[in-house]
Design a protein around this motif. Structure first.
Motif, PDB file in Angstrom:
ATOM      1  N   VAL A   1       0.860  -1.187   0.000  1.00 46.12           N
ATOM      2  CA  VAL A   1       0.000   0.000   0.000  1.00 46.12           C
ATOM      3  C   VAL A   1       0.900   1.242   0.000  1.00 46.12           C
ATOM      4  CG1 VAL A   1      -1.684   1.311   1.357  1.00 46.12           C
ATOM      5  CG2 VAL A   1      -1.868  -1.193   1.220  1.00 46.12           C
ATOM      6  N   LYS A   2       0.546   2.215  -0.835  1.00 46.47           N
ATOM      7  CA  LYS A   2       1.340   3.458  -0.890  1.00 46.47           C
ATOM      8  C   LYS A   2       0.495   4.573  -1.490  1.00 46.47           C
ATOM      9  CE  LYS A   2       4.375   1.371  -3.452  1.00 46.47           C
ATOM     10  NZ  LYS A   2       3.633   0.076  -3.572  1.00 46.47           N
ATOM     11  N   ASP A   3       1.096   5.717  -1.734  1.00 46.30           N
ATOM     12  CA  ASP A   3       0.425   6.871  -2.335  1.00 46.30           C
ATOM     13  C   ASP A   3      -0.340   6.447  -3.602  1.00 46.30           C
ATOM     14  OD1 ASP A   3      -0.257   9.211  -3.715  1.00 46.30           O
ATOM     15  OD2 ASP A   3       1.596  10.249  -3.126  1.00 46.30           O
TER      16      ASP A   3
ATOM     17  N   ASP B   1      -8.697   1.603  -5.472  1.00 49.01           N
ATOM     18  CA  ASP B   1      -9.865   1.548  -4.594  1.00 49.01           C
ATOM     19  C   ASP B   1      -9.340   1.647  -3.160  1.00 49.01           C
ATOM     20  OD1 ASP B   1     -11.768   0.598  -2.777  1.00 49.01           O
ATOM     21  OD2 ASP B   1     -12.605  -0.876  -4.177  1.00 49.01           O
ATOM     22  N   PRO B   2      -9.526   2.802  -2.501  1.00 44.24           N
ATOM     23  CA  PRO B   2      -8.899   3.008  -1.194  1.00 44.24           C
ATOM     24  C   PRO B   2      -9.527   2.161  -0.097  1.00 44.24           C
ATOM     25  CG  PRO B   2     -10.267   4.897  -1.769  1.00 44.24           C
ATOM     26  CD  PRO B   2     -10.314   3.949  -2.951  1.00 44.24           C
ATOM     27  N   HIS B   3     -10.757   1.737  -0.276  1.00 42.81           N
ATOM     28  CA  HIS B   3     -11.395   0.905   0.739  1.00 42.81           C
ATOM     29  C   HIS B   3     -10.804  -0.516   0.719  1.00 42.81           C
ATOM     30  CE1 HIS B   3     -14.350  -0.769   3.402  1.00 42.81           C
ATOM     31  NE2 HIS B   3     -14.643  -1.682   2.488  1.00 42.81           N
ATOM     32  N   ASN B   4     -10.756  -1.085  -0.457  1.00 41.42           N
ATOM     33  CA  ASN B   4     -10.211  -2.445  -0.586  1.00 41.42           C
ATOM     34  C   ASN B   4      -8.692  -2.465  -0.703  1.00 41.42           C
ATOM     35  OD1 ASN B   4     -12.632  -4.130  -0.617  1.00 41.42           O
ATOM     36  ND2 ASN B   4     -13.137  -3.011  -2.501  1.00 41.42           N
ATOM     37  N   GLU B   5      -8.111  -1.312  -0.934  1.00 48.88           N
ATOM     38  CA  GLU B   5      -6.678  -1.196  -1.161  1.00 48.88           C
ATOM     39  C   GLU B   5      -6.217  -2.124  -2.282  1.00 48.88           C
ATOM     40  OE1 GLU B   5      -4.832   0.748   2.773  1.00 48.88           O
ATOM     41  OE2 GLU B   5      -5.226  -1.397   3.045  1.00 48.88           O
TER      42      GLU B   5
END
Ligand code: AVJ
Length: 336
Positions: free
Chosen positions: A208-210, A256-260
């Motif tokens: 996970v990153k920017d 998708d920031p929720h599921n990453e």
């Protein structure tokens, strides 16, 4: 199915190749197209990107300035290969989705230098990849036995030969991220069955990153990834007599920031209907309708440990590059 004969008499003693495909790959494309393109939200599994052209486009992706995973993973391998060799004492390396085995050589070199290396077992769906890399590696590492398995690692893992000593099962590149969480744990459980108490799983996962860094990696300036994404339509055209115009679709890559996870999609530029002749299946797209072609999950150490634990595995080492872009995890069967 009987194992096929090696091509070069010289390599006879050291190379064996078993093929388990016999047309079942084409069948799986037909099933996936019938299933995936008739759903309310259209979807195809990413494994169908990789015909010869798709594999070549993926190799080009790995060279792109925006696509950091390949470089980061190689750097970690170079940094840690000796430690991995000491920790595992491996006499054999099983590689799932071996492809051209580009990064594998780093590991093979370390095992070779430690004097333990005996056998390499590449497992890949692309027959030419398995044959070519088997021949190349048998030449490059004199005395190395290569037992190639042409098959799908979702279906043919039971065809991997039994271990002859401590082994590393390598699953590099971050491909585990292509599976949504439920099937990811199922795949990990199947992989865990290749391990005995003396064996290790070495797996690559993107971190996970920017989101801007992630989205650029999947939507490069030169449009190579867009071309790779559209390639699945060319595969369907050829294999199932369909008439997609790849230029009818825009390439979309979103975090998708929720599921990453990253999602790649193909978005129809106009309303149209395509006929998939072999399936006698008309497929309708509204203007702007999207077909999801890939998810590529990004990991935190916690997420990975949860997935490993669900498959009966425990983390031995967590290795990252200096910028913490990518991780290699070494794990083994849980002691409990
Ligand atoms: C080979 C599945 C790891 O998800 O990053 C590269 C495939 N897709 N660019 C990834 C891919 C778009 C890649 N894996």
């Amino acid at each position: 199915m009987a194992p096929s004969q090696p091509r070069q008499p010289l390599a006879e003693a050291s190379i064996r190749i078993d093929s388990h495909l016999d047309g079942s790959h084409e069948r799986s494309l037909a099933e996936d197209v019938l299933d995936g393109l008739t759903r309310p939200f259209k979807e195809l599994p990413p494994k169908h990107f990789y015909d010869a052209r798709g594999a070549e486009l993926f190799d080009r992706i790995c060279e792109l300035p925006e696509y950091y995973p390949t470089r980061a993973e190689r750097a970690i391998l170079e940094q840690s290969a000796d430690e991995l060799s000491t920790l595992t004492n491996a006499v054999e390396l099983v590689e799932l989705g071996s492809g051209t085995a580009a990064k594998t050589r780093v590991l093979l070199d370390a095992l070779d230098a430690a004097g333990t290396l005996e056998r390499y077992i590449p497992v890949d769906v692309t027959e030419s990849m398995v044959r070519d890399c088997a021949e190349a590696l048998a030449q490059e590492y004199p005395g190395l036995r290569v037992h190639g398995v042409i098959g799908d690692f979702e279906r043919h893992l039971d065809r991997v030969p039994p271990a002859t000593g401590p082994r590393i099962v390598a699953f590099l590149g971050g491909t585990i991220g292509n599976f949504p969480p439920g099937s990811r744990r199922r795949v990990l459980r199947q992989i865990a069955r290749l391990l005995g108490p003396a064996d290790h799983l070495l797996m690559g996962t993107d971190l996970v990153k920017d989101p801007r860094v992630l989205e650029a990696a999947y939507d490069d300036a030169q449009g190579v990834t867009a071309n790779f994404n559209r390639n699945v339509l060319r595969v369907i055209n050829r294999e199932l007599q369909a008439d997609f115009d790849p230029e009818d679709f825009d390439h979309v890559a979103l975090f998708d920031p929720h599921n990453e996870w990253i999602e790649m999609r193909l978005r129809a530029r106009r309303e149209h209907t395509t006929l998939v002749r072999d399936l006698d299946l008309p497929v309708h797209f509204d203007a702007g309708e999207e077909l999801r072609t890939e998810i590529s999950a990004k990991f935190t150490p916690e997420r990975l440990q949860g997935d490993l634990a669900a498959a009966g595995l425990e983390l031995v080492r967590w290795l990252t590059d200096p910028d913490e872009l990518f991780a290699l995890s070494l794990s083994r069967l849980s002691s409990r």
